[in-house]
Motif scaffolding. Sequence first.
Motif, PDB file in Angstrom:
ATOM      1  N   LEU A 178       0.827  -1.211   0.000  1.00  0.00           N
ATOM      2  CA  LEU A 178       0.000   0.000   0.000  1.00  0.00           C
ATOM      3  C   LEU A 178       0.859   1.259   0.000  1.00  0.00           C
ATOM      4  O   LEU A 178       0.576   2.231  -0.732  1.00  0.00           O
ATOM      5  N   GLY A 179       1.911   1.266   0.834  1.00  0.00           N
ATOM      6  CA  GLY A 179       2.775   2.442   0.890  1.00  0.00           C
ATOM      7  C   GLY A 179       3.490   2.692  -0.419  1.00  0.00           C
ATOM      8  O   GLY A 179       3.572   3.835  -0.895  1.00  0.00           O
ATOM      9  N   ALA A 180       3.995   1.627  -1.027  1.00  0.00           N
ATOM     10  CA  ALA A 180       4.701   1.792  -2.296  1.00  0.00           C
ATOM     11  C   ALA A 180       3.769   2.302  -3.383  1.00  0.00           C
ATOM     12  O   ALA A 180       4.154   3.138  -4.212  1.00  0.00           O
ATOM     13  N   ASN A 181       2.543   1.821  -3.389  1.00  0.00           N
ATOM     14  CA  ASN A 181       1.586   2.231  -4.412  1.00  0.00           C
ATOM     15  C   ASN A 181       1.154   3.683  -4.238  1.00  0.00           C
ATOM     16  O   ASN A 181       1.082   4.450  -5.203  1.00  0.00           O
ATOM     17  N   LEU A 182       0.860   4.079  -2.994  1.00  0.00           N
ATOM     18  CA  LEU A 182       0.353   5.424  -2.752  1.00  0.00           C
ATOM     19  C   LEU A 182       1.466   6.475  -2.749  1.00  0.00           C
ATOM     20  O   LEU A 182       1.328   7.538  -3.362  1.00  0.00           O
ATOM     21  N   LEU A 183       2.559   6.188  -2.063  1.00  0.00           N
ATOM     22  CA  LEU A 183       3.625   7.185  -1.942  1.00  0.00           C
ATOM     23  C   LEU A 183       4.360   7.400  -3.264  1.00  0.00           C
ATOM     24  O   LEU A 183       4.913   8.487  -3.494  1.00  0.00           O
ATOM     25  N   SER A 184       4.378   6.387  -4.122  1.00  0.00           N
ATOM     26  CA  SER A 184       5.035   6.573  -5.427  1.00  0.00           C
ATOM     27  C   SER A 184       4.331   7.627  -6.264  1.00  0.00           C
ATOM     28  O   SER A 184       4.958   8.285  -7.106  1.00  0.00           O
ATOM     29  N   GLN A 185       3.037   7.805  -6.048  1.00  0.00           N
ATOM     30  CA  GLN A 185       2.296   8.812  -6.807  1.00  0.00           C
ATOM     31  C   GLN A 185       2.726  10.233  -6.453  1.00  0.00           C
ATOM     32  O   GLN A 185       2.526  11.162  -7.245  1.00  0.00           O
ATOM     33  N   PHE A 186       3.341  10.401  -5.276  1.00  0.00           N
ATOM     34  CA  PHE A 186       3.775  11.723  -4.836  1.00  0.00           C
ATOM     35  C   PHE A 186       5.294  11.851  -4.851  1.00  0.00           C
ATOM     36  O   PHE A 186       5.843  12.814  -4.299  1.00  0.00           O
ATOM     37  N   GLY A 187       5.955  10.863  -5.419  1.00  0.00           N
ATOM     38  CA  GLY A 187       7.406  10.890  -5.462  1.00  0.00           C
ATOM     39  C   GLY A 187       8.059  10.693  -4.121  1.00  0.00           C
ATOM     40  O   GLY A 187       9.198  11.130  -3.912  1.00  0.00           O
ATOM     41  N   ALA A 188       7.358  10.037  -3.188  1.00  0.00           N
ATOM     42  CA  ALA A 188       7.891   9.841  -1.830  1.00  0.00           C
ATOM     43  C   ALA A 188       7.971   8.352  -1.500  1.00  0.00           C
ATOM     44  O   ALA A 188       7.726   7.939  -0.359  1.00  0.00           O
ATOM     45  N   ALA A 189       8.303   7.533  -2.494  1.00  0.00           N
ATOM     46  CA  ALA A 189       8.341   6.082  -2.276  1.00  0.00           C
ATOM     47  C   ALA A 189       9.359   5.684  -1.224  1.00  0.00           C
ATOM     48  O   ALA A 189       9.223   4.637  -0.575  1.00  0.00           O
ATOM     49  N   VAL A 190      10.392   6.520  -1.019  1.00  0.00           N
ATOM     50  CA  VAL A 190      11.434   6.185  -0.065  1.00  0.00           C
ATOM     51  C   VAL A 190      10.880   6.118   1.356  1.00  0.00           C
ATOM     52  O   VAL A 190      11.437   5.418   2.221  1.00  0.00           O
ATOM     53  N   PHE A 191       9.781   6.831   1.606  1.00  0.00           N
ATOM     54  CA  PHE A 191       9.205   6.826   2.958  1.00  0.00           C
ATOM     55  C   PHE A 191       8.381   5.567   3.243  1.00  0.00           C
ATOM     56  O   PHE A 191       7.825   5.429   4.337  1.00  0.00           O
ATOM     57  N   THR A 192       8.308   4.684   2.277  1.00  0.00           N
ATOM     58  CA  THR A 192       7.637   3.400   2.527  1.00  0.00           C
ATOM     59  C   THR A 192       8.328   2.640   3.650  1.00  0.00           C
ATOM     60  O   THR A 192       7.687   1.941   4.436  1.00  0.00           O
ATOM     61  N   VAL A 193       9.639   2.777   3.723  1.00  0.00           N
ATOM     62  CA  VAL A 193      10.385   2.094   4.789  1.00  0.00           C
ATOM     63  C   VAL A 193       9.928   2.589   6.157  1.00  0.00           C
ATOM     64  O   VAL A 193       9.650   1.784   7.069  1.00  0.00           O
ATOM     65  N   GLN A 194       9.826   3.900   6.331  1.00  0.00           N
ATOM     66  CA  GLN A 194       9.370   4.435   7.611  1.00  0.00           C
ATOM     67  C   GLN A 194       7.928   4.034   7.901  1.00  0.00           C
ATOM     68  O   GLN A 194       7.575   3.763   9.053  1.00  0.00           O
ATOM     69  N   LEU A 195       7.093   4.007   6.870  1.00  0.00           N
ATOM     70  CA  LEU A 195       5.703   3.607   7.074  1.00  0.00           C
ATOM     71  C   LEU A 195       5.616   2.184   7.604  1.00  0.00           C
ATOM     72  O   LEU A 195       4.883   1.908   8.568  1.00  0.00           O
ATOM     73  N   VAL A 196       6.372   1.291   6.990  1.00  0.00           N
ATOM     74  CA  VAL A 196       6.361  -0.102   7.448  1.00  0.00           C
ATOM     75  C   VAL A 196       6.910  -0.207   8.859  1.00  0.00           C
ATOM     76  O   VAL A 196       6.321  -0.872   9.737  1.00  0.00           O
ATOM     77  N   ALA A 197       8.013   0.448   9.122  1.00  0.00           N
ATOM     78  CA  ALA A 197       8.656   0.325  10.433  1.00  0.00           C
ATOM     79  C   ALA A 197       7.774   0.879  11.543  1.00  0.00           C
ATOM     80  O   ALA A 197       7.583   0.236  12.592  1.00  0.00           O
ATOM     81  N   VAL A 198       7.227   2.070  11.326  1.00  0.00           N
ATOM     82  CA  VAL A 198       6.419   2.691  12.381  1.00  0.00           C
ATOM     83  C   VAL A 198       5.158   1.871  12.640  1.00  0.00           C
ATOM     84  O   VAL A 198       4.796   1.606  13.795  1.00  0.00           O
ATOM     85  N   SER A 199       4.447   1.472  11.594  1.00  0.00           N
ATOM     86  CA  SER A 199       3.189   0.741  11.775  1.00  0.00           C
ATOM     87  C   SER A 199       3.423  -0.621  12.414  1.00  0.00           C
ATOM     88  O   SER A 199       2.638  -1.050  13.278  1.00  0.00           O
ATOM     89  N   VAL A 200       4.496  -1.305  11.998  1.00  0.00           N
ATOM     90  CA  VAL A 200       4.756  -2.637  12.561  1.00  0.00           C
ATOM     91  C   VAL A 200       5.260  -2.539  13.991  1.00  0.00           C
ATOM     92  O   VAL A 200       4.777  -3.248  14.887  1.00  0.00           O
ATOM     93  N   LEU A 201       6.229  -1.667  14.241  1.00  0.00           N
ATOM     94  CA  LEU A 201       6.808  -1.584  15.573  1.00  0.00           C
ATOM     95  C   LEU A 201       5.825  -1.020  16.590  1.00  0.00           C
ATOM     96  O   LEU A 201       5.759  -1.486  17.734  1.00  0.00           O
ATOM     97  N   ARG A 202       5.055  -0.042  16.182  1.00  0.00           N
ATOM     98  CA  ARG A 202       4.227   0.688  17.136  1.00  0.00           C
ATOM     99  C   ARG A 202       2.871   0.031  17.368  1.00  0.00           C
ATOM    100  O   ARG A 202       2.382   0.006  18.506  1.00  0.00           O
ATOM    101  N   GLU A 203       2.253  -0.503  16.316  1.00  0.00           N
ATOM    102  CA  GLU A 203       0.867  -0.960  16.437  1.00  0.00           C
ATOM    103  C   GLU A 203       0.654  -2.419  16.029  1.00  0.00           C
ATOM    104  O   GLU A 203       0.242  -3.247  16.829  1.00  0.00           O
ATOM    105  N   PHE A 204       0.941  -2.714  14.764  1.00  0.00           N
ATOM    106  CA  PHE A 204       0.443  -3.964  14.197  1.00  0.00           C
ATOM    107  C   PHE A 204       1.045  -5.206  14.847  1.00  0.00           C
ATOM    108  O   PHE A 204       0.341  -6.196  15.060  1.00  0.00           O
ATOM    109  N   ALA A 205       2.325  -5.204  15.142  1.00  0.00           N
ATOM    110  CA  ALA A 205       2.949  -6.416  15.681  1.00  0.00           C
ATOM    111  C   ALA A 205       2.314  -6.819  17.012  1.00  0.00           C
ATOM    112  O   ALA A 205       1.912  -7.974  17.207  1.00  0.00           O
TER     113      ALA A 205
END
Length: 372
Positions: free
Chosen positions: A183-210
């Motif tokens: 989801l992050g790669a698909n959405l953030l790529s539209q705004f040229g911010a695909a690099v922030f997919t890493v932070q999205l995954v890390a924050v969501s997994v570490l903070r909430e989902f895990a």
Amino acid sequence: MATADYRIEEDGGSGARLVLTGDWTTTGLGRTPARLERDAGDRAFSGLDLSELDRFDTAGALALVKASRGGLPNDAFDSRPEAGRIYAMVEKLDREAIAAPREANAFVRTFAKIGRGVYDFGQELLLSLAFLGRLITAVGSAAKNPRRIRWPAWFSQAERAGLDAIPIIAVTNFFIGAVIAFLGANLLSQFGAAVFTVQLVAVSVLREFAVVITSVLLAGRSASSFAAEIGSMRMNQEVDAMQVMGVNPFQALVIPRLAAMLVMLPLLTFVGMLAGLFGGALVTWSQLAYGPAFFIQRITEDPMMGTHLMVGMVKAPVFAIVVAAIGCRQGMSVAGDVESLGRRVTSAVVQAIFAIIFLDAVFALIFLELNL
């Protein structure tokens, strides 16, 4: 055996005579009572002909009572007095029977259901507080007498509730991390911010989902198991036998499960975090061509990642206590039937999942106020 039947013969101007034929018994009636009641209506029979009647029992008498609301003559059973006695007994019981209570309207039933729900909620809350008090007392007693601790039971429960759950925890969190990365790669790529997919995954997994996914899985896996095991022992009166022998059921059954969950859930949460990050790293590598080294570098260079990890791990012990306590509490409330066992196991899973989501929202508000 002759099937029950009847004829209604008009008797001039004096009324109608009912002629019964065949066996007016439980096995011989069939649909005859419904037809007779429909044909008879409210008319009063002037006579009853039993010359063609074979057998007669209480089922036949009840059918005749229902059909002869207009009444039968006093000499109707003179030719068959034994049938008359059966008819008189059934007619008396039917006359003296209490009328069925009238069903309340939908408005009243709705408020009655709400009232029962409020009462059940209050009762559950009271029983939960009583269980919590007994649990605190048992924990204090175990702390004062460490030699009474049943270490084999602790390790056995830790293996069953923790180690055996590693595969399902790892696989589920792996796919959660992968989905977030997609989801992050698909959405953030539209705004040229695909690099922030890493932070999205890390924050969501570490903070909430895990921690949430791990706790929910253990609520369905371990809380139901605790409720079923203790509930089965309640049904077989094994818990009562423990009390007779001087063994505290809380120290023998509840505390080992609570301690095992308290130790294993944080470890499983950490395993879930690693699996979720691994799933996210594979997706970012395959979809965005960001290699594992870049993924790890982006995480380690972010100074807030330690805070996110701490937030996720702080929740784990609280969720562990809630899951274990709810499972054991429902197991201790099982009555002596299988229906109660099934109802309590279902309640254990539902209440544990609800408590996890609720507490996660409370933690979110607390950490928001603390700016963490």
